[in-house]
Design an enzyme around this catalytic site. Structure first.
Site, PDB file in Angstrom:
ATOM      1  N   TYR A  63      49.407  35.612  39.125  1.00 10.56           N
ATOM      2  CA  TYR A  63      49.667  34.322  38.466  1.00 10.56           C
ATOM      3  C   TYR A  63      50.960  33.705  39.013  1.00 10.56           C
ATOM      4  O   TYR A  63      51.925  34.430  39.268  1.00 10.56           O
ATOM      5  CB  TYR A  63      49.871  34.511  36.948  1.00 10.56           C
ATOM      6  CG  TYR A  63      48.616  34.662  36.102  1.00 10.56           C
ATOM      7  CD1 TYR A  63      47.348  34.377  36.579  1.00 10.56           C
ATOM      8  CD2 TYR A  63      48.740  35.091  34.783  1.00 10.56           C
ATOM      9  CE1 TYR A  63      46.237  34.532  35.759  1.00 10.56           C
ATOM     10  CE2 TYR A  63      47.625  35.245  33.955  1.00 10.56           C
ATOM     11  CZ  TYR A  63      46.369  34.964  34.464  1.00 10.56           C
ATOM     12  OH  TYR A  63      45.269  35.110  33.655  1.00 10.56           O
ATOM     13  N   ARG A 114      41.157  42.927  35.363  1.00 13.92           N
ATOM     14  CA  ARG A 114      40.176  42.260  34.488  1.00 13.92           C
ATOM     15  C   ARG A 114      39.233  43.273  33.855  1.00 13.92           C
ATOM     16  O   ARG A 114      38.750  43.073  32.742  1.00 13.92           O
ATOM     17  CB  ARG A 114      39.365  41.235  35.279  1.00 13.92           C
ATOM     18  CG  ARG A 114      40.185  40.094  35.833  1.00 13.92           C
ATOM     19  CD  ARG A 114      40.840  39.258  34.745  1.00 13.92           C
ATOM     20  NE  ARG A 114      41.729  38.243  35.331  1.00 13.92           N
ATOM     21  CZ  ARG A 114      42.559  37.498  34.620  1.00 13.92           C
ATOM     22  NH1 ARG A 114      42.636  37.642  33.303  1.00 13.92           N
ATOM     23  NH2 ARG A 114      43.318  36.619  35.209  1.00 13.92           N
ATOM     24  N   GLU A 154      40.572  35.363  22.320  1.00  6.26           N
ATOM     25  CA  GLU A 154      40.509  36.352  23.397  1.00  6.26           C
ATOM     26  C   GLU A 154      39.481  37.397  22.963  1.00  6.26           C
ATOM     27  O   GLU A 154      39.431  37.757  21.786  1.00  6.26           O
ATOM     28  CB  GLU A 154      41.896  36.979  23.606  1.00  6.26           C
ATOM     29  CG  GLU A 154      41.958  38.069  24.677  1.00  6.26           C
ATOM     30  CD  GLU A 154      43.401  38.534  24.960  1.00  6.26           C
ATOM     31  OE1 GLU A 154      44.298  37.673  25.117  1.00  6.26           O
ATOM     32  OE2 GLU A 154      43.618  39.751  25.013  1.00  6.26           O
TER      33      GLU A 154
HETATM   34  C1  3EB Z   1      44.848  36.204  30.561  1.00  2.00           C
HETATM   35  O1  3EB Z   1      43.747  36.327  31.065  1.00  2.00           O
HETATM   36  C2  3EB Z   1      44.880  36.161  29.064  1.00  2.00           C
HETATM   37  O2  3EB Z   1      49.107  40.864  29.497  1.00  2.00           O
HETATM   38  O3  3EB Z   1      47.917  42.669  29.229  1.00  2.00           O
HETATM   39  C3  3EB Z   1      44.574  39.097  28.491  1.00  2.00           C
HETATM   40  C4  3EB Z   1      44.492  40.491  28.589  1.00  2.00           C
HETATM   41  C5  3EB Z   1      45.789  38.478  28.635  1.00  2.00           C
HETATM   42  C6  3EB Z   1      45.634  41.253  28.820  1.00  2.00           C
HETATM   43  C7  3EB Z   1      48.038  41.437  29.249  1.00  2.00           C
HETATM   44  C8  3EB Z   1      46.924  39.259  28.868  1.00  2.00           C
HETATM   45  C9  3EB Z   1      46.846  40.623  28.956  1.00  2.00           C
HETATM   46  O4  3EB Z   1      45.890  36.072  31.211  1.00  2.00           O
HETATM   47  C10 3EB Z   1      45.921  37.001  28.498  1.00  2.00           C
END
Ligand code: 3EB
Length: 321
Positions: free
Chosen positions: A201, A214, A314
């Site tokens: 990111y 993911r 989420e």
């Molecule tokens: C995202 O996709 C949403 O920081 O461990 C989802 C799953 C999210 C885990 C983490 C953050 C985390 O960025 C946020």
């Protein structure tokens, strides 16, 4: 019969039920949805700070290969059955005042203890934090949490391709808990082509990227499982439909479907769908929409803040492949 199960239990007499469950063969750990997040005296029970919208009070993590061995080492509660460990460590309300340092120390403890016990490969981690969206800019709790987590991962020699699947959400209790599942052998990571890997990111989301995959794929008890991280309405790195719960649910479901398809899985093998909703008033629409695709018995709706202020939902899941 399924080998690895996260099963939801409705109960009011939670305390006695927990003791009974923990004495059963094949019960690895029990996660509590009782709105408190304080370290218990004995290992096995993991109060999460989360509170459910429905009747769910407990989640039982079953792994039917014998009686769990449990202990507490360096403030980490651990539970082992065969080739699988579930470990948890709490961060006290006082420690949460410096969430970055406390997260780094908590991760140091839990990765260290898992490794000492022979489980060097975490493949699924839950991070349940208080006041996750509090603080402006880079001072936001979630961003400081990400910095602490990444420092600990780096110290433990974990490369981006080895990050576990994770969820990181805000409960409304005091204190934090981090709990994980780990194995003695590496899992395989999946990324979602619809989403930028979280660990890449751009800077606008904070000084340290979130360190998670993911999804992770691992064999347990002779079967393959896909552990899908908390998944949200993000395409590329951008939040989609900031004010629209229906669109956010659709994008989230498409992201989950993408991961399931990539792993060669089938949508009807989804279970342990924990749905984190920021606003209680979105419960009815979320339930109606999600029950069109997912089995009602596998859905657990909980009240939680999501790590980006504009995210309303989420969803995490487990797939038996
Ligand atoms: C995202 O996709 C949403 O920081 O461990 C989802 C799953 C999210 C885990 C983490 C953050 C985390 O960025 C946020």
């Amino acid at each position: 019969m399924s080998i690895f199960v996260q099963e939801y239990i409705s109960s009011r007499a939670a305390a006695s039920d927990v003791g009974e469950l923990l004495n059963q063969d094949g019960v690895l750990a029990v996660v509590g949805y009782t709105g408190d997040c304080l370290e218990p005296a004995a290992p096995g029970y993991i109060p999460s700070g989360l509170s459910p919208f429905g009747q769910t009070a407990l989640e039982v993590i079953r792994y039917p290969f014998g009686r769990a061995e449990r202990g507490i080492t360096d403030r980490c509660h651990w539970n082992v059955i065969g080739d699988l460990i579930c470990a948890a460590t709490w961060i006290s309300p006082a420690e949460c005042l410096d969430v970055e340092a406390a997260t780094e120390q908590a991760y140091d403890r839990i990765l260290g203890v898992a490794e000492q016990l022979g489980f060097a490969f975490p493949f699924r981690i839950w991070n349940l934090l208080p006041q996750i969206n509090q603080g402006a800019g880079d001072q936001e709790i979630y961003k400081r949490f990400c910095s602490g987590r990444m420092r600990a991962f780096t110290r433990h020699g974990m490369a981006a391709a080895e990050y576990p699947a994770a969820s990181a959400v805000g409960h409304h209790a005091d204190g934090a808990v981090i709990y994980l599942l780990a194995a003695a052998k590496p899992s395989r990571n999946l990324e979602n082509p619809l989403q930028m890997p979280a660990y890449t990111y751009p800077r606008e989301y904070g000084p340290c990227s979130p360190s998670f995959a993911r999804a992770t794929r691992i064999e347990l008890g002779g079967k393959d499982f896909l552990f899908i991280s908390g998944t949200a309405s993000i395409l590329g790195h951008s939040t989609q439909a900031p004010d629209d719960i229906v669109s956010q649910l659709e994008v989230t479901q498409a992201n989950i479907a993408q991961l399931v398809a990539q792993a060669g899985g089938s949508g009807d093998k989804l279970s342990a769908l924990r749905v984190y909703l920021r606003h209680p008033e979105h419960l009815d629409v979320a339930r109606a929409l999600l029950e069109r695709t997912y089995a009602a018995g596998h859905l657990n709706f909980v009240h939680a803040d999501i790590c980006r202020q504009q995210l309303l939902v989420e969803i995490e899941a487990l797939v038996e492949l």
